[in-house]
Motif scaffolding. Structure first.
Motif, mmCIF file in Angstrom:
data_model
loop_
_atom_site.group_PDB
_atom_site.id
_atom_site.type_symbol
_atom_site.label_atom_id
_atom_site.label_comp_id
_atom_site.label_asym_id
_atom_site.label_seq_id
_atom_site.Cartn_x
_atom_site.Cartn_y
_atom_site.Cartn_z
ATOM 1 N N ASP A 134 2.314 -8.207 12.587
ATOM 2 C CA ASP A 134 3.810 -8.006 12.115
ATOM 3 C C ASP A 134 3.214 -8.026 10.583
ATOM 4 N N LEU A 135 4.211 -6.923 9.792
ATOM 5 C CA LEU A 135 3.858 -6.836 8.249
ATOM 6 C C LEU A 135 5.121 -7.117 7.676
ATOM 7 N N GLU A 179 2.625 -4.118 -1.787
ATOM 8 C CA GLU A 179 1.923 -4.055 -0.510
ATOM 9 C C GLU A 179 2.599 -4.788 0.646
ATOM 10 N N ARG A 180 2.083 -4.443 1.647
ATOM 11 C CA ARG A 180 2.438 -5.139 3.119
ATOM 12 C C ARG A 180 1.362 -6.067 3.577
ATOM 13 N N LEU A 185 -2.162 -4.130 2.806
ATOM 14 C CA LEU A 185 -1.794 -2.730 2.736
ATOM 15 C C LEU A 185 -0.957 -2.298 1.740
ATOM 16 N N PHE A 186 -1.730 -1.710 0.703
ATOM 17 C CA PHE A 186 -0.961 -1.436 -0.574
ATOM 18 C C PHE A 186 -0.401 0.134 -0.443
ATOM 19 N N ASP A 188 5.952 5.916 1.076
ATOM 20 C CA ASP A 188 7.183 5.505 1.752
ATOM 21 C C ASP A 188 6.969 5.241 3.225
ATOM 22 N N GLN A 189 6.137 5.757 4.129
ATOM 23 C CA GLN A 189 5.798 5.147 5.486
ATOM 24 C C GLN A 189 5.183 3.661 5.350
ATOM 25 N N LEU A 190 4.457 3.712 4.582
ATOM 26 C CA LEU A 190 3.516 2.420 4.357
ATOM 27 C C LEU A 190 4.628 1.316 3.991
ATOM 28 N N GLY A 191 5.244 1.503 3.112
ATOM 29 C CA GLY A 191 6.049 0.444 2.435
ATOM 30 C C GLY A 191 7.253 -0.032 3.134
ATOM 31 N N GLN A 192 7.614 0.798 4.042
ATOM 32 C CA GLN A 192 8.618 0.304 5.165
ATOM 33 C C GLN A 192 8.057 -0.014 6.635
ATOM 34 N N ALA A 193 6.665 -0.226 6.491
ATOM 35 C CA ALA A 193 6.168 -0.556 8.059
ATOM 36 C C ALA A 193 6.460 -1.871 8.311
ATOM 37 N N THR A 194 6.594 -2.021 9.616
ATOM 38 C CA THR A 194 7.153 -3.473 10.042
ATOM 39 C C THR A 194 5.840 -4.193 11.038
ATOM 40 N N ARG A 195 4.923 -3.242 11.647
ATOM 41 C CA ARG A 195 4.163 -3.453 12.553
ATOM 42 C C ARG A 195 2.804 -2.565 12.384
ATOM 43 N N ILE A 196 1.583 -2.997 12.425
ATOM 44 C CA ILE A 196 0.456 -2.369 12.622
ATOM 45 C C ILE A 196 -0.331 -2.629 13.708
#
Length: 180
Positions: free
Chosen positions: A99-100, A107-108, A143-144, A166-174
């Protein structure tokens, strides 16, 4: 034509070209300085001659060697890890689902199950958008999605994600899995 008006596939090809150009120049320079016999050619040239592509370099200039499969919120993302001891140690933990959380609007971050090996860490470099990094004091993955702060010996680049900010900045799970 500006890059913002280029089709996504053209922009991706241009990014790949810009990432691999320094490595190609270095390879050409090193082979030009060699004795010219096949026995002394660098190992990378033999794989290039066989048609296999070497993974690209990350924007931070570190060579990458390990493809990984990454999904952000269920969507696949192209990604590679570099050949550092910390990146190899992260690969031993795969598969991982984390979870991010946002950190400093840059960063996440996510906690890893254990700290990574940081022996032989490369010289510090400032993180760039898309970089996968490890913050050693806290033992977390970063994750920057924006360029990071000044270089720090505590922040180790592990690889790179080819994803929009945008996609990385909003990600909640990797989810990270070993590449095929």
């Amino acid at each position: 034509m500006t890059t913002s008006r280029m089709p996504p596939t053209t922009r991706a090809a241009l990014r790949l070209l810009l990432r691999t150009a320094p490595a190609a120049a270095l390879l050409l320079a090193s082979t030009a300085c060699s004795s010219g016999t096949p026995d002394t050619a660098p190992a990378a040239s033999s794989s290039a001659a066989s048609g296999r592509q070497q993974p690209p370099s990350s924007p931070s200039g570190r060579s990458t060697s390990m493809n990984i499969q990454v999904t952000l919120d269920g969507r696949p993302v192209d990604a590679v890890l570099n050949d550092s001891p910390a990146a190899r140690d992260l690969a031993k933990l795969l598969p991982l689902t984390l979870d991010l959380e946002d950190f400093h609007d840059t960063e996440r971050v996510a906690d890893l199950p254990r700290k990574l090996n940081t022996d032989g860490a490369p010289e510090p470099a400032a993180a760039k958008a898309g970089d996968i990094a490890y913050y050693a004091p806290w033992g977390n993955l970063a994750l920057f999605y924006q360029d990071g702060p000044a270089p720090s010996p505590d922040l180790l680049a592990l690889g790179h994600l080819d994803v929009s900010a945008d996609q990385l900045g909003q990600a909640t799970r990797i989810t990270i899995e070993a590449g095929s």
